[in-house]
Design a protein around this motif. Sequence first.
Motif, PDB file in Angstrom:
ATOM      1  N   ILE A   3       0.871  -1.193  -0.026  1.00  0.00           N
ATOM      2  CA  ILE A   3       0.021   0.170  -0.070  1.00  0.00           C
ATOM      3  C   ILE A   3       0.733   1.211  -0.007  1.00  0.00           C
ATOM      4  N   LEU A   4       1.969   1.429   0.887  1.00  0.00           N
ATOM      5  CA  LEU A   4       2.613   2.554   0.890  1.00  0.00           C
ATOM      6  C   LEU A   4       3.346   2.704  -0.051  1.00  0.00           C
ATOM      7  N   GLY A   5       3.990   1.547  -0.528  1.00  0.00           N
ATOM      8  CA  GLY A   5       4.932   1.623  -1.552  1.00  0.00           C
ATOM      9  C   GLY A   5       4.282   2.081  -2.938  1.00  0.00           C
ATOM     10  N   PHE A   6       3.182   1.584  -3.059  1.00  0.00           N
ATOM     11  CA  PHE A   6       2.339   1.919  -4.119  1.00  0.00           C
ATOM     12  C   PHE A   6       2.063   3.354  -4.246  1.00  0.00           C
ATOM     13  N   LEU A   7       1.626   4.015  -3.020  1.00  0.00           N
ATOM     14  CA  LEU A   7       1.156   5.298  -2.804  1.00  0.00           C
ATOM     15  C   LEU A   7       2.575   6.210  -3.034  1.00  0.00           C
ATOM     16  N   ILE A   8       3.520   5.908  -2.305  1.00  0.00           N
ATOM     17  CA  ILE A   8       4.779   6.672  -2.595  1.00  0.00           C
ATOM     18  C   ILE A   8       5.284   6.578  -3.960  1.00  0.00           C
ATOM     19  N   GLY A   9       5.283   5.237  -4.582  1.00  0.00           N
ATOM     20  CA  GLY A   9       5.872   5.249  -5.948  1.00  0.00           C
ATOM     21  C   GLY A   9       4.905   6.229  -6.773  1.00  0.00           C
ATOM     22  N   LEU A  10       3.657   6.075  -6.574  1.00  0.00           N
ATOM     23  CA  LEU A  10       2.751   6.896  -7.335  1.00  0.00           C
ATOM     24  C   LEU A  10       3.099   8.490  -7.278  1.00  0.00           C
ATOM     25  N   MET A  11       3.408   8.854  -6.103  1.00  0.00           N
ATOM     26  CA  MET A  11       3.624  10.397  -5.859  1.00  0.00           C
ATOM     27  C   MET A  11       4.835  10.584  -6.522  1.00  0.00           C
ATOM     28  N   LEU A  12       5.714   9.760  -6.392  1.00  0.00           N
ATOM     29  CA  LEU A  12       7.051  10.171  -6.714  1.00  0.00           C
ATOM     30  C   LEU A  12       7.260  10.128  -8.292  1.00  0.00           C
ATOM     31  N   THR A  13       6.310   9.379  -8.996  1.00  0.00           N
ATOM     32  CA  THR A  13       6.556   9.508 -10.422  1.00  0.00           C
ATOM     33  C   THR A  13       5.377  10.650 -10.928  1.00  0.00           C
ATOM     34  N   TRP A  14       4.925  11.345 -10.161  1.00  0.00           N
ATOM     35  CA  TRP A  14       3.733  12.167 -10.761  1.00  0.00           C
ATOM     36  C   TRP A  14       4.763  13.445 -11.167  1.00  0.00           C
ATOM     37  N   LYS A  15       4.597  13.741 -12.230  1.00  0.00           N
ATOM     38  CA  LYS A  15       5.519  14.553 -13.022  1.00  0.00           C
ATOM     39  C   LYS A  15       5.502  16.236 -12.559  1.00  0.00           C
ATOM     40  N   HIS A  16       4.150  16.432 -11.734  1.00  0.00           N
ATOM     41  CA  HIS A  16       4.291  17.982 -11.192  1.00  0.00           C
ATOM     42  C   HIS A  16       4.988  18.144 -10.055  1.00  0.00           C
ATOM     43  N   VAL A  17       5.510  16.843  -9.183  1.00  0.00           N
ATOM     44  CA  VAL A  17       6.117  17.265  -8.086  1.00  0.00           C
ATOM     45  C   VAL A  17       7.684  17.508  -8.023  1.00  0.00           C
ATOM     46  N   PRO A  18       7.858  18.728  -7.522  1.00  0.00           N
ATOM     47  CA  PRO A  18       9.368  18.931  -7.681  1.00  0.00           C
ATOM     48  C   PRO A  18      10.131  18.350  -6.504  1.00  0.00           C
ATOM     49  N   GLY A  19      11.357  18.167  -6.918  1.00  0.00           N
ATOM     50  CA  GLY A  19      12.520  17.577  -5.985  1.00  0.00           C
ATOM     51  C   GLY A  19      12.362  16.173  -5.763  1.00  0.00           C
ATOM     52  N   THR A  20      11.835  15.118  -6.825  1.00  0.00           N
ATOM     53  CA  THR A  20      11.468  13.824  -6.434  1.00  0.00           C
ATOM     54  C   THR A  20      12.882  13.114  -5.912  1.00  0.00           C
ATOM     55  N   SER A  21      13.903  13.529  -6.352  1.00  0.00           N
ATOM     56  CA  SER A  21      15.111  12.817  -6.211  1.00  0.00           C
ATOM     57  C   SER A  21      15.550  12.805  -4.585  1.00  0.00           C
ATOM     58  N   PHE A  22      15.147  13.882  -4.046  1.00  0.00           N
ATOM     59  CA  PHE A  22      15.320  13.804  -2.756  1.00  0.00           C
ATOM     60  C   PHE A  22      14.600  12.718  -1.997  1.00  0.00           C
ATOM     61  N   TYR A  23      13.237  12.904  -1.879  1.00  0.00           N
ATOM     62  CA  TYR A  23      12.598  12.153  -1.348  1.00  0.00           C
ATOM     63  C   TYR A  23      12.723  10.414  -1.831  1.00  0.00           C
ATOM     64  N   ARG A  24      13.222  10.287  -2.878  1.00  0.00           N
ATOM     65  CA  ARG A  24      13.368   9.206  -3.195  1.00  0.00           C
ATOM     66  C   ARG A  24      14.499   8.490  -2.559  1.00  0.00           C
ATOM     67  N   ALA A  25      15.650   9.386  -2.563  1.00  0.00           N
ATOM     68  CA  ALA A  25      16.649   9.010  -1.719  1.00  0.00           C
ATOM     69  C   ALA A  25      16.557   8.931  -0.071  1.00  0.00           C
ATOM     70  N   SER A  26      15.824   9.574   0.551  1.00  0.00           N
ATOM     71  CA  SER A  26      15.361   9.362   1.797  1.00  0.00           C
ATOM     72  C   SER A  26      14.535   8.312   2.273  1.00  0.00           C
ATOM     73  N   VAL A  27      13.844   7.867   1.217  1.00  0.00           N
ATOM     74  CA  VAL A  27      12.803   6.606   1.455  1.00  0.00           C
ATOM     75  C   VAL A  27      13.782   5.499   1.121  1.00  0.00           C
ATOM     76  N   PHE A  28      14.769   5.487   0.383  1.00  0.00           N
ATOM     77  CA  PHE A  28      15.659   4.550  -0.056  1.00  0.00           C
ATOM     78  C   PHE A  28      16.773   4.156   0.956  1.00  0.00           C
ATOM     79  N   LEU A  29      17.463   5.276   1.773  1.00  0.00           N
ATOM     80  CA  LEU A  29      18.542   5.180   2.594  1.00  0.00           C
ATOM     81  C   LEU A  29      18.461   4.106   3.545  1.00  0.00           C
ATOM     82  N   PRO A  30      17.240   3.652   4.339  1.00  0.00           N
ATOM     83  CA  PRO A  30      17.263   2.721   5.361  1.00  0.00           C
ATOM     84  C   PRO A  30      17.517   1.270   4.968  1.00  0.00           C
ATOM     85  N   VAL A  31      17.345   1.274   3.442  1.00  0.00           N
ATOM     86  CA  VAL A  31      17.701   0.022   2.936  1.00  0.00           C
ATOM     87  C   VAL A  31      19.190  -0.497   3.035  1.00  0.00           C
TER      88      VAL A  31
END
Lengths: 297, 421, 274
Positions: free
Chosen positions: A87-115
């Motif tokens: 559920i959350l992976g889907f929603l966050i993925g959806l938000m992060l691929t929405w072309k109108h959202v600025p600065g997605t690479s930052f959010y992407r990195a912060s979600v990925f760091l704990p891995v």
Amino acid sequence: MVGKRHILTKKTAPYVFISPFFILFAIFMVYPIIYSVVLSFHDVKQLSQLNFIGLGNYKLLFDTPRFYRALYNTTYYAAGMCLLNVILGFLIGLMLTWKHVPGTSFYRASVFLPVLVSTVIAGAVFRLILVDTEGGFLNYLIGRFGVPPQNWLDSPRWALKSVLALGFWRSLGLSTVYFIGGFQSLPDDLYEAAHIDGASPMQQLRYLTIPLMRPIIAFVSIVTLIQAYLVFTEVFVLNPTGGSARDTVVTLGYYLYESAFRFFKLGYGAAIGVVMTLIIVVLSIIQLKLLGVFQNE
Amino acid sequence: MLSCAAILVILLLASGSVFAAKKVTLEFWTFVSDHQQFYELMAEEFNKAQSEYEITLKGTTIPVEQMHDNLLISLIAGVGAPDIVDVNIQYSGMFFKQNPEYFVDLTDIVEGYRDVMNNARLTVYTDPNGRVMGLPTHLGTGVMYYNKPAFDAAGIDIDDIKFYDEWVEAGKKVTRPDKNIWMTAVENKLARQFLLWTMQKGGYMIDPQGNLTVNGPKAVEALQFIYDLVHTYKIATIAPGGLVGDPSFYDLMNREHVLSLPYAQWFTSRFKNFMPDLAGKIAIRPLPLWEPGGFTSATMGGTGTAVVASSPNKDAAVKFLEYAKLSYEGNVRIWTDLGFDPPRMDVYDDPRLMQPDPYFNNEPALQAIKAGAERLVAKPVWPLSTEVMMKLNRDTLYNVLEGNQTPQEALDEVVSELGGK
Amino acid sequence: MKPRRISIVLTVAVLIAISVVMIFPFYWMLISSFKPIGRIFTVPLDVFPREFTLVNYRKLITQTPFLRWYFNSIFITAAYTVLALFFATLAGFGFAKYDFKGRNVLLVIVLASMMIPLHSLVIPLFMLLIRLGWVNTYRGVVIPFAANAFGIFYISQYLTTVPSDLIDAGRIDGCSEFGIYRMIILPLLKPALGVLTIYFAMTSWNWFLWPLVVMRAESLFPLNVGLSTFISDYRQRYDELMAASVLCVVPIVALFLSMQKQFVSGLTAGSIKS
């Protein structure tokens, strides 16, 4: 050079190439798999003294409440991991691929760091945040809202959820990446057509995106499920005694470790291992089926 | 000429090796850092006291559960086990009862000390065949710690409290739930107090045939008493963290929210180390009795120090342990350096043990033990397997105190689940 | 069509909130590592650092075998990665580019073995190691898992995209079979090797259960096992633990930030396993 060519012909070469792998594979994979089944029918008093007891270990296993609690806890954990990640992976993925959202690479990195953080270290930090006194960060935080301190790590109410939180924190990044990949490969023209047909964003999501994403959803859920069924380190780190939180956090992986290496019941532990393997094999077959079916469509 | 020189050299070398102490490094595992420091100190003393060995003690402190897992795995694997190891009493079933072959039989060295040692305490580490597998670190006598000024203020003389019902009555006077002030605290993650009270009542956890009888009447009464302290008399709080060894409990006790504590004598060092504000306020008294003429106390907890059979230096290890744990001087040091009640009874008359302690109301801390030592119960808990101990710690207390099982139901569950093993 | 501004703002707000939650443990680790132990738990909590000390780091380095554990982890990771890569590429090449008797059967066995969880192997493997005398050794930790089924699978899948003409051309030019592996296949495999390197390295860096059982001496513990001895219900060494965590996490995060792409594909590749 010439000599070499004589030894390694096109016929013999593949055997030579795969043999180092298969020698190791036979010794350290095939043999232990067979031996673990053999062990599970024995009572191991000493390393050199195996007493055949038939299905004794399995009988005992299925008569022991702790095993069912472990099975329940593991399933709870796996189901929780699966739902949260999908559920959350889907929603966050959806938000992060929405072309109108600025600065997605930052959010992407912060979600990925704990891995990147190993479970032991992540567990250490979680313990610190979840400490049961007022000095633990989470209790301090809820204290600000007038909620009394909770025993996050030890109480039957929270202990397993804390383990789940730790597992989820470390896995969300990967699930999100899969979903991002899925969203990025969705065909744009379909959406344009849907838009022209007057479909609202919610309708697009429901009738277009979710059906198209089904393979990814199936993949993420089953991979998460399988990984989660093996959970051990998370429990070990958050509850070193495995008992401080009563039976509420014991998982199959932990129960196996405890039986074999704390109580020296190697045969019994092997039987738990066989049961775990069966669960994983069934899940894997389901996975192959699901993914296979989707490929044919 | 040359051969003469050679003989001379050989003689010199030989004499050197005869008179010089044998250098030995002993590896020691424990789960209490104080123990490590104590043995390191005792190693120096040992080197001065004899000339056969010159030992270097390499101590490692590992958390209790991991240390025992590690020990078991190393013993099975035959690799990496230490020479000397502290086995916690909860695990003594696992090691001394089920796997005694991994340890050196210490019966012979103990023989010479039978008269002076507390024999009951030795039984705790004796295997099913009567062999002594580990040496006790302390008696672990249960005593009562009182915050004396608090009782004085309530007009209660702690020396008048002789029986548990009097203790409960006193508790009702001093407990102030609205202010989070409690007569006492109980653990729900360790069965120590439960076992203490069961044994002080004259109960035991196995019958002579070795069957698990932890659901017997005395045990049920003891567990009911713990329940009543919390829920019926409402004079006890559950120790934060479930253990009185938890830092958050130290804090609570230190801030005078818990006014008395029935616990082991070795807890004195916890008071001194972690509860500085109670200096001068804590008075140590014998436990109340259940009935006139009843047992004065029982032992709580325990650590059996054992020598690993596969150790290449086991002779040195045994000699060292004998010195550190059985000798008169060693036992005095167990008190002066570690703060534990020594298991050797003849040292209790030593003036060094009867020094008034300013922290403990300026009284000798050990007098409460000396007073009742002859009616002290020390029974081994190892017939309870490690699994039973862990189940008691893990489920039983919790299910009674915070769940919805009655003491009888909870203890019946232990027996039905683990009684067959 | 431009979506409404409010929904963009909301989305960004949600994303910021999620990022804060995900990043917070890193922040807490970092500032706790600079707090003296007395201030780690004390109420009121310092959510922002007030005192700054390096004493935790000094204690960690001088009073614990932390550096030794660090070395062990790096050594185990490097040894495992190199070995696993070697076996996987060689065998993967054998499977992908040769036709031989028994190929399909063997491939199915290898693939099926990916389903077997480590847990069910730990007990028999440990007993095997005792007989081999490999307990408490680096090779005991590394070698049993060096034949990685996923690695073979990945390499042979990757090689199916490589045209066989290249190999035939190599043969015509007089390359030996091993020469083909070394001169033609390995260079071609570079992108796949990058992915597998990350996958193998991260997997072995995170190992816990296996070295926990195999390594008996403190001096041979890898970081995960060593640091787990700082965690106990009875004694909490959060000061040293947080300093250690920072020292473990920083290099990996730095590596990640400099090669995000490889990391992401290496780690996602890993999950296809099982």
